[in-house]
Design an enzyme around this catalytic site. Structure first.
Site, PDB file in Angstrom:
ATOM      1  N   GLY A 262       0.774  -1.235   0.000  1.00 32.90           N
ATOM      2  CA  GLY A 262       0.000   0.000   0.000  1.00 32.90           C
ATOM      3  C   GLY A 262       0.799   1.274   0.000  1.00 32.90           C
ATOM      4  O   GLY A 262       0.217   2.367  -0.072  1.00 32.90           O
ATOM      5  N   PRO A 297       4.903  -4.875  -0.728  1.00 35.12           N
ATOM      6  CA  PRO A 297       4.821  -3.658  -1.541  1.00 35.12           C
ATOM      7  C   PRO A 297       4.782  -3.983  -3.038  1.00 35.12           C
ATOM      8  O   PRO A 297       5.429  -4.924  -3.494  1.00 35.12           O
ATOM      9  CB  PRO A 297       6.126  -2.918  -1.201  1.00 35.12           C
ATOM     10  CG  PRO A 297       7.082  -4.008  -0.817  1.00 35.12           C
ATOM     11  CD  PRO A 297       6.261  -5.142  -0.245  1.00 35.12           C
ATOM     12  N   GLY A 298       3.999  -3.210  -3.760  1.00 33.25           N
ATOM     13  CA  GLY A 298       3.938  -3.353  -5.214  1.00 33.25           C
ATOM     14  C   GLY A 298       4.264  -2.028  -5.871  1.00 33.25           C
ATOM     15  O   GLY A 298       5.367  -1.778  -6.341  1.00 33.25           O
ATOM     16  N   ARG A 335      -5.407   3.712 -15.584  1.00 32.67           N
ATOM     17  CA  ARG A 335      -5.522   4.439 -14.315  1.00 32.67           C
ATOM     18  C   ARG A 335      -6.250   5.783 -14.420  1.00 32.67           C
ATOM     19  O   ARG A 335      -7.088   6.088 -13.566  1.00 32.67           O
ATOM     20  CB  ARG A 335      -4.150   4.623 -13.664  1.00 32.67           C
ATOM     21  CG  ARG A 335      -3.456   3.289 -13.319  1.00 32.67           C
ATOM     22  CD  ARG A 335      -2.247   3.475 -12.414  1.00 32.67           C
ATOM     23  NE  ARG A 335      -2.646   3.935 -11.106  1.00 32.67           N
ATOM     24  CZ  ARG A 335      -2.576   5.184 -10.682  1.00 32.67           C
ATOM     25  NH1 ARG A 335      -2.070   6.119 -11.455  1.00 32.67           N
ATOM     26  NH2 ARG A 335      -3.004   5.512  -9.491  1.00 32.67           N
ATOM     27  N   TYR A 339      -9.399   5.517 -12.089  1.00 38.07           N
ATOM     28  CA  TYR A 339      -9.235   6.130 -10.756  1.00 38.07           C
ATOM     29  C   TYR A 339      -9.131   7.651 -10.814  1.00 38.07           C
ATOM     30  O   TYR A 339      -8.707   8.271  -9.826  1.00 38.07           O
ATOM     31  CB  TYR A 339      -7.952   5.621 -10.087  1.00 38.07           C
ATOM     32  CG  TYR A 339      -7.738   4.126 -10.071  1.00 38.07           C
ATOM     33  CD1 TYR A 339      -8.559   3.289  -9.320  1.00 38.07           C
ATOM     34  CD2 TYR A 339      -6.700   3.551 -10.794  1.00 38.07           C
ATOM     35  CE1 TYR A 339      -8.334   1.922  -9.292  1.00 38.07           C
ATOM     36  CE2 TYR A 339      -6.470   2.180 -10.762  1.00 38.07           C
ATOM     37  CZ  TYR A 339      -7.289   1.371 -10.017  1.00 38.07           C
ATOM     38  OH  TYR A 339      -7.065   0.021  -9.987  1.00 38.07           O
ATOM     39  N   CYS A 364     -12.906   4.782 -28.450  1.00 34.00           N
ATOM     40  CA  CYS A 364     -14.235   5.386 -28.540  1.00 34.00           C
ATOM     41  C   CYS A 364     -14.927   5.473 -27.182  1.00 34.00           C
ATOM     42  O   CYS A 364     -15.967   4.847 -26.952  1.00 34.00           O
ATOM     43  CB  CYS A 364     -15.083   4.590 -29.520  1.00 34.00           C
ATOM     44  SG  CYS A 364     -14.276   4.487 -31.110  1.00 34.00           S
ATOM     45  N   TYR A 393       0.592  -1.076 -12.177  1.00 35.46           N
ATOM     46  CA  TYR A 393      -0.811  -1.074 -12.596  1.00 35.46           C
ATOM     47  C   TYR A 393      -0.953  -0.418 -13.969  1.00 35.46           C
ATOM     48  O   TYR A 393      -1.904   0.330 -14.230  1.00 35.46           O
ATOM     49  CB  TYR A 393      -1.695  -0.406 -11.519  1.00 35.46           C
ATOM     50  CG  TYR A 393      -1.500  -1.078 -10.168  1.00 35.46           C
ATOM     51  CD1 TYR A 393      -1.963  -2.372  -9.967  1.00 35.46           C
ATOM     52  CD2 TYR A 393      -0.796  -0.468  -9.131  1.00 35.46           C
ATOM     53  CE1 TYR A 393      -1.739  -3.024  -8.761  1.00 35.46           C
ATOM     54  CE2 TYR A 393      -0.572  -1.114  -7.922  1.00 35.46           C
ATOM     55  CZ  TYR A 393      -1.053  -2.387  -7.747  1.00 35.46           C
ATOM     56  OH  TYR A 393      -0.828  -3.039  -6.556  1.00 35.46           O
TER      57      TYR A 393
HETATM   58  C1  LIG Z   1      -2.592  -5.040  -4.152  1.00 31.14           C
HETATM   59  C2  LIG Z   1      -2.050  -5.698  -2.942  1.00 31.14           C
HETATM   60  C3  LIG Z   1      -0.765  -5.394  -2.488  1.00 31.14           C
HETATM   61  C4  LIG Z   1       0.107  -4.343  -3.135  1.00 31.14           C
HETATM   62  O1  LIG Z   1      -0.413  -3.073  -3.028  1.00 31.14           O
HETATM   63  P1  LIG Z   1       0.477  -1.795  -3.453  1.00 31.14           P
HETATM   64  O2  LIG Z   1      -0.372  -0.651  -3.172  1.00 31.14           O
HETATM   65  O3  LIG Z   1       0.799  -1.958  -4.888  1.00 31.14           O
HETATM   66  O4  LIG Z   1       1.709  -1.834  -2.593  1.00 31.14           O
HETATM   67  C5  LIG Z   1      -0.290  -6.077  -1.397  1.00 31.14           C
HETATM   68  N1  LIG Z   1      -1.037  -7.019  -0.766  1.00 31.14           N
HETATM   69  C6  LIG Z   1      -2.286  -7.323  -1.169  1.00 31.14           C
HETATM   70  C7  LIG Z   1      -3.055  -8.369  -0.433  1.00 31.14           C
HETATM   71  C8  LIG Z   1      -2.834  -6.688  -2.268  1.00 31.14           C
HETATM   72  O5  LIG Z   1      -4.085  -6.992  -2.664  1.00 31.14           O
END
Ligand SMILES: *Cc1c(COP(=O)(O)O)cnc(C)c1O
Length: 445
Positions: A262, A297-298, A335, A339, A364, A393
Site C-alpha cells: 500500500g 509492496p507493489g 488508471r 481512478y 471510442c 498497474y
Molecule cells: C494489491 C495488494 C498489495 C500491493 O499493493 P500496493 O499498493 O501496490 O503496494 C499487497 N497485498 C495485497 C493483499 C494486495 O491486494
C-alpha cells in the site's frame, strides 16, 4: 483521485517532475533520457506505444526499502506484490535481490514459479481462491495462504486433509481502518469485501487451530493502496498487535504477521511514503511481539520506474478545446479513466509549453482521457510524449479493447536496453476465436 482531494494543487512543471525523478534527465541534444538511455531512440526502433522500465530504479528502490527495514533490526520478509507489474524479468530482478512474491491468483503463482521464485518465498492473498488455485498453492508448498473467510478456511482444510497435507495459514483480518485513499483501492473498511471481520478473528483462529490440515501461523492485513500518510498504517498495525496479544493470551501460537502493501508514490505533488517512516511504524507497533514480519509492496517498488512512451497522431482544435490525440489509450494505461489518476506527461524533445491541451487516446470512450488542461508545447504529428509513473498497474491492467495490440515492453539496465515483450501479431488477437460452422459457411450479400 487527487483532482478530487486537492483541486487547488497546481500542476508541477516539467523541470519539477524531472527533478523529483533522479532516473530521468532532459538532455539538450538527446532529449528525455531514462537511466541515461534516449527514449526517442527506443521509440524509433520499437515503435509506440511502448512501456519502458528502468531496472536500476527498481533495484535501487528495493534496496532502499530493504535498508530501512534492516535498520529496525526486525526480521522482515519482503514479498513483492506481483499484480503491480508481473513481467517475468521484473520478478526475476526482485528475486535476484532476495525478495519473495505476494500473488493473488493461480496465474500469478505460476508466473512467480516460472520466474524461479521458490514456493517457500510466496504468499497467496485474495478473497476468492478457487479449489484449483488452493491445490496449486499446496502443490507448490508456499510459505502461507492468507485466508480471507471462514468459508475459505473450511475449503482449504477439506482439501488439505484429503491430500494428507498441512497448510500454513494466516488469517487476513479487516481492521476497519480508513486508509484515506481512493474508494476503488481502499480495502480495510468493514464494508469492503476483504478479510475477516476484526471481531470474528480470534474465534476463527481458534477454530483454524482445531481444523485438520491447517497450521495457523499468524495474521495478515492489507488496508489499501497509494497510502502515503503513516497514520492509517499505524492504526491498522496497532489493532493487529492487540489481536496478536489477545490470541496469545487465549493460548494460540502466533509466529507471523503479514503487514500487506500500500505504500504510496508521488504522481503529482503528493509526498511519497517514506521507507524509514514506514519501518519505524512497524517497529513501534509490532516490534515487541517477537514475530516474523512480512510486507507486500507493489506500486512503491515499480510505479515511478516506468513510463509509457507514445506518439502524437494529431492535434485537434475545436471551438472549446485543444485535444492532443496520442497513440496510447485507456486500453494501455487504465488508471486515469478508472481512478481519475493524474500522470505527468513530458514531451520527449523537451520543448516548452505554449498552451493548455487535453491529452486523449483514440478509443471510442470519453473516459479515454489522460489529462485535461495540461500545459504542453505544440506537438506535431509524430512528436513523442512520455507518460510518467506508469510502471505499476499499467501493462498488467491493459486490454485489447478496440482490437488494439498490447504495447511492447522495454527494460533499460546499466545503460543498455532490450525488448522484454514484443508487440504480438495482430491476427494473434483473434487466433483463439472460433466461428460456428453454421455461420462460417454463410455468405451474405
Ligand atoms: C494489491 C495488494 C498489495 C500491493 O499493493 P500496493 O499498493 O501496490 O503496494 C499487497 N497485498 C495485497 C493483499 C494486495 O491486494
Amino acid at each position: 483521485m487527487l483532482d478530487i482531494i486537492a483541486p487547488a494543487l497546481p500542476d508541477p512543471d516539467a523541470a519539477v517532475l524531472i527533478a523529483a525523478r533522479p532516473f530521468l534527465r532532459q538532455s539538450a541534444d538527446r532529449g528525455l533520457l531514462l537511466e541515461d538511455v534516449e527514449l526517442a531512440a527506443i521509440a524509433d526502433q520499437v515503435g509506440t506505444p511502448c512501456w519502458v522500465y528502468g531496472a536500476g530504479t527498481m533495484r535501487a528502490r528495493l534496496r532502499r526499502l530493504r535498508a530501512a527495514l534492516d535498520a529496525t533490526g526486525l526480521p522482515v520478509r519482503l514479498h513483492y506484490a506481483v499484480k503491480a507489474n508481473s513481467h517475468l524479468a521484473i520478478l526475476r530482478l526482485f528475486a535476484t535481490e532476495g525478495a519473495g512474491a505476494d500473488v493473488v491468483s493461480g496465474g500469478e503463482l505460476a508466473r512467480a514459479r516460472a520466474a524461479g521464485i521458490p514456493g517457500a518465498d510466496i504468499v497467496f492473498s485474495g478473497v476468492g481462491k478457487s479449489v484449483a488455485e488452493l491445490q496449486q498453492a499446496m502443490a507448490a508448498d508456499i510459505a502461507q495462504v492468507n485466508v480471507e473467510s471462514a468459508e475459505e478456511l473450511d475449503m482449504l482444510s477439506a482439501l488439505a486433509a484429503s491430500a494428507g497435507q498441512r497448510v500454513r495459514v494466516a488469517l487476513r483480518v479487516n481492521p476497519d481502518v480508513d486508509a484515506g485513499t481512493h474508494a476503488k483501492i481502499t480495502t480495510g473498511l468493514a464494508n469492503n469485501k476483504f478479510g475477516i471481520a476484526y471481531a470474528d478473528a480470534a474465534a476463527l483462529y481458534a477454530r483454524a487451530a482445531r481444523l485438520p490440515g491447517i497450521d495457523p501461523v499468524g495474521v495478515a492485513v492489507h488496508i489499501g493502496s497509494q497510502i502515503s500518510a503513516m497514520a492509517p498504517f499505524r492504526a491498522a498495525y496497532a489493532r493487529i498487535a492487540t489481536l496478536v496479544r489477545d490470541l496469545r493470551g487465549a493460548g494460540q501460537s502466533v509466529t507471523a504477521v503479514d503487514c500487506g502493501g500500500g505504500l504510496g508514490i508521488a504522481y503529482r505533488s503528493e509526498t511519497e511514503a517514506s521507507p524509514d517512516q514506514f519501518a519505524a511504524v512497524l517497529h513501534e507497533t509490532l516490534g515487541a511481539l517477537d514475530v516474523r514480519l512480512a510486507i507486500e509492496p507493489g506500486r512503491w517498488l515499480v510505479g515511478p520506474a516506468g513510463v509509457l512512451l507514445s506518439s502524437v497522431i494529431l492535434t485537434k482544435q475545436t471551438a472549446a478545446r485543444r485535444f492532443v490525440v496520442i497513440d496510447a489509450a485507456m486500453n494501455d494505461l487504465l488508471r486515469p479513466s478508472m481512478y481519475d489518476a493524474w500522470h505527468g506527461i513530458l514531451p520527449v524533445n523537451g520543448a516548452s509549453p505554449t498552451g493548455l491541451a487535453d491529452v486523449v487516446g483514440p478509443v471510442c470512450e470519453t473516459g479515454d482521457t489522460f489529462a485535461r488542461d495540461r500545459a504542453l508545447p505544440d506537438l506535431p504529428p509524430g512528436a513523442r510524449v512520455a507518460i510518467l509513473d506508469a510502471g505499476a498497474y499499467g501493462a498488467v491492467m491493459s486490454s485489447c479493447y478496440n482490437t488494439r495490440l498490447p504495447a511492447a515492453e522495454v527494460l533499460v539496465d546499466s545503460g543498455t536496453w532490450s525488448v522484454i515483450r514484443a508487440r504480438p501479431r495482430l491476427d494473434s488477437l483473434w487466433a483463439d476465436e472460433a466461428v460456428p460452422a453454421h455461420l462460417a459457411g454463410r455468405q451474405d450479400a
